[in-house]
Write a protein that holds these residues in place. Structure first.
Motif, mmCIF file in Angstrom:
data_model
loop_
_atom_site.group_PDB
_atom_site.id
_atom_site.type_symbol
_atom_site.label_atom_id
_atom_site.label_comp_id
_atom_site.label_asym_id
_atom_site.label_seq_id
_atom_site.Cartn_x
_atom_site.Cartn_y
_atom_site.Cartn_z
ATOM 1 N N PHE A 59 -8.297 -6.715 6.331
ATOM 2 C CA PHE A 59 -9.162 -5.760 7.015
ATOM 3 C C PHE A 59 -8.429 -4.450 7.286
ATOM 4 C CE2 PHE A 59 -10.687 -3.749 10.903
ATOM 5 C CZ PHE A 59 -11.991 -3.473 10.521
ATOM 6 N N ALA A 60 -7.201 -4.524 7.780
ATOM 7 C CA ALA A 60 -6.447 -3.313 8.107
ATOM 8 C C ALA A 60 -6.209 -2.457 6.870
ATOM 9 C CB ALA A 60 -5.120 -3.687 8.765
ATOM 10 N N LEU A 61 -5.831 -3.091 5.775
ATOM 11 C CA LEU A 61 -5.559 -2.337 4.550
ATOM 12 C C LEU A 61 -6.820 -1.704 3.975
ATOM 13 C CD1 LEU A 61 -3.244 -1.516 2.756
ATOM 14 C CD2 LEU A 61 -3.582 -3.589 1.439
ATOM 15 N N VAL A 62 -7.907 -2.448 3.946
ATOM 16 C CA VAL A 62 -9.165 -1.906 3.427
ATOM 17 C C VAL A 62 -9.683 -0.794 4.340
ATOM 18 C CG1 VAL A 62 -11.586 -2.459 2.945
ATOM 19 C CG2 VAL A 62 -9.789 -3.972 2.147
ATOM 20 N N TYR A 63 -9.619 -1.007 5.634
ATOM 21 C CA TYR A 63 -10.090 0.010 6.579
ATOM 22 C C TYR A 63 -9.252 1.278 6.472
ATOM 23 C CZ TYR A 63 -11.588 2.179 10.923
ATOM 24 O OH TYR A 63 -12.086 3.054 11.844
ATOM 25 N N TYR A 64 -7.943 1.133 6.402
ATOM 26 C CA TYR A 64 -7.061 2.291 6.290
ATOM 27 C C TYR A 64 -7.319 3.045 4.987
ATOM 28 C CZ TYR A 64 -2.816 5.081 5.991
ATOM 29 O OH TYR A 64 -1.940 6.124 5.877
ATOM 30 N N SER A 65 -7.541 2.304 3.909
ATOM 31 C CA SER A 65 -7.759 2.941 2.602
ATOM 32 C C SER A 65 -9.103 3.641 2.515
ATOM 33 C CB SER A 65 -7.656 1.894 1.490
ATOM 34 O OG SER A 65 -6.364 1.352 1.458
ATOM 35 N N CYS A 66 -10.100 3.115 3.188
ATOM 36 C CA CYS A 66 -11.448 3.683 3.068
ATOM 37 C C CYS A 66 -11.782 4.700 4.163
ATOM 38 C CB CYS A 66 -12.484 2.564 3.112
ATOM 39 S SG CYS A 66 -12.434 1.497 1.687
ATOM 40 N N CYS A 67 -11.172 4.593 5.309
ATOM 41 C CA CYS A 67 -11.614 5.394 6.449
ATOM 42 C C CYS A 67 -10.577 6.379 6.969
ATOM 43 C CB CYS A 67 -12.037 4.474 7.583
ATOM 44 S SG CYS A 67 -13.420 3.418 7.140
ATOM 45 N N GLY A 76 -5.795 7.668 -5.607
ATOM 46 C CA GLY A 76 -5.172 6.557 -6.337
ATOM 47 C C GLY A 76 -4.588 5.518 -5.390
ATOM 48 N N VAL A 77 -3.895 5.981 -4.361
ATOM 49 C CA VAL A 77 -3.326 5.072 -3.365
ATOM 50 C C VAL A 77 -4.445 4.360 -2.612
ATOM 51 C CG1 VAL A 77 -1.942 4.964 -1.256
ATOM 52 C CG2 VAL A 77 -1.219 6.432 -3.142
ATOM 53 N N SER A 78 -5.510 5.088 -2.338
ATOM 54 C CA SER A 78 -6.651 4.485 -1.662
ATOM 55 C C SER A 78 -7.281 3.384 -2.511
ATOM 56 C CB SER A 78 -7.687 5.558 -1.328
ATOM 57 O OG SER A 78 -8.798 4.983 -0.699
ATOM 58 N N ALA A 79 -7.397 3.629 -3.803
ATOM 59 C CA ALA A 79 -7.962 2.618 -4.710
ATOM 60 C C ALA A 79 -7.064 1.384 -4.770
ATOM 61 C CB ALA A 79 -8.160 3.209 -6.094
ATOM 62 N N ILE A 80 -5.753 1.603 -4.822
ATOM 63 C CA ILE A 80 -4.825 0.467 -4.832
ATOM 64 C C ILE A 80 -4.927 -0.307 -3.516
ATOM 65 C CG2 ILE A 80 -2.368 -0.141 -4.801
ATOM 66 C CD1 ILE A 80 -1.950 2.088 -6.868
ATOM 67 N N GLY A 81 -5.123 0.431 -2.415
ATOM 68 C CA GLY A 81 -5.256 -0.206 -1.111
ATOM 69 C C GLY A 81 -6.504 -1.058 -0.986
ATOM 70 N N VAL A 82 -7.479 -0.843 -1.840
ATOM 71 C CA VAL A 82 -8.678 -1.679 -1.840
ATOM 72 C C VAL A 82 -8.571 -2.758 -2.922
ATOM 73 C CG1 VAL A 82 -11.172 -1.688 -2.233
ATOM 74 C CG2 VAL A 82 -10.139 0.119 -0.877
ATOM 75 N N LEU A 83 -7.988 -2.432 -4.055
ATOM 76 C CA LEU A 83 -7.927 -3.387 -5.168
ATOM 77 C C LEU A 83 -6.950 -4.531 -4.910
ATOM 78 C CD1 LEU A 83 -8.171 -0.994 -8.236
ATOM 79 C CD2 LEU A 83 -9.948 -2.474 -7.268
ATOM 80 N N LEU A 84 -5.837 -4.271 -4.242
ATOM 81 C CA LEU A 84 -4.893 -5.358 -3.939
ATOM 82 C C LEU A 84 -5.515 -6.415 -3.029
ATOM 83 C CD1 LEU A 84 -1.462 -3.541 -3.572
ATOM 84 C CD2 LEU A 84 -2.187 -5.095 -5.362
ATOM 85 N N PRO A 85 -6.146 -6.028 -1.912
ATOM 86 C CA PRO A 85 -6.813 -7.056 -1.100
ATOM 87 C C PRO A 85 -7.972 -7.728 -1.836
ATOM 88 C CG PRO A 85 -6.494 -5.092 0.200
ATOM 89 C CD PRO A 85 -6.129 -4.755 -1.206
ATOM 90 N N LEU A 86 -8.642 -6.980 -2.708
ATOM 91 C CA LEU A 86 -9.722 -7.579 -3.492
ATOM 92 C C LEU A 86 -9.171 -8.670 -4.410
ATOM 93 C CD1 LEU A 86 -12.729 -7.565 -4.215
ATOM 94 C CD2 LEU A 86 -12.193 -5.861 -5.973
#
Length: 122
Positions: A59-67, A76-86
């Motif tokens: 949750f923290a990683l996805v929230y930080y990457s998206c918000c 790019g870093v934001s996408a990686i921050g969502v793709l790794l938890p995915l």
């Protein structure tokens, strides 16, 4: 040999256990052992703690990457921050499903995968 009526003369909890054992079901010792083993393996503190930590991190990683501002300054870093938890969530889902189909303990994996999928909800 005692009868059921003689065994029911002690305290409530003793009576309940003895009633279950002598009157309700006449199971072999092996079946009793297997039933109790299933009840003992219900929850382990490590699984609960691991699920809480994994869900919180996802949750923290996805929230930080998206918000946060990272979304605009570094897509790019934001996408990686969502793709790794995915990827971790998909891995937990596959692990839970494969353990379930192999008839191995899978409740913690399935619960963790569900919690991790919930972290992606808007």
């Amino acid at each position: 040999a005692t009868t059921c009526a003689q065994e029911h003369s002690s305290s409530f909890h003793d009576r309940r256990d003895r009633t279950y054992r002598c009157c309700a079901m006449r199971l072999s010792a092996e079946k009793h052992h297997l039933l109790r083993k299933g009840l003992k393996a219900a929850l382990r503190p490590g699984e609960v703690f691991g699920s809480a930590v994994a869900g919180s991190l996802v949750f923290a990683l996805v929230y930080y990457s998206c918000c946060s501002g990272v979304r605009y300054t570094s897509p790019g870093v934001s996408a990686i921050g969502v793709l790794l938890p995915l990827g971790a969530t998909i891995g937990a889902t596959v692990a839970g499903a494969s353990r379930y189909h192999a008839r191995r303990p899978s409740r913690a994996w399935i619960a963790n995968a569900f919690l991790m999928w919930c972290c992606f909800l808007p």
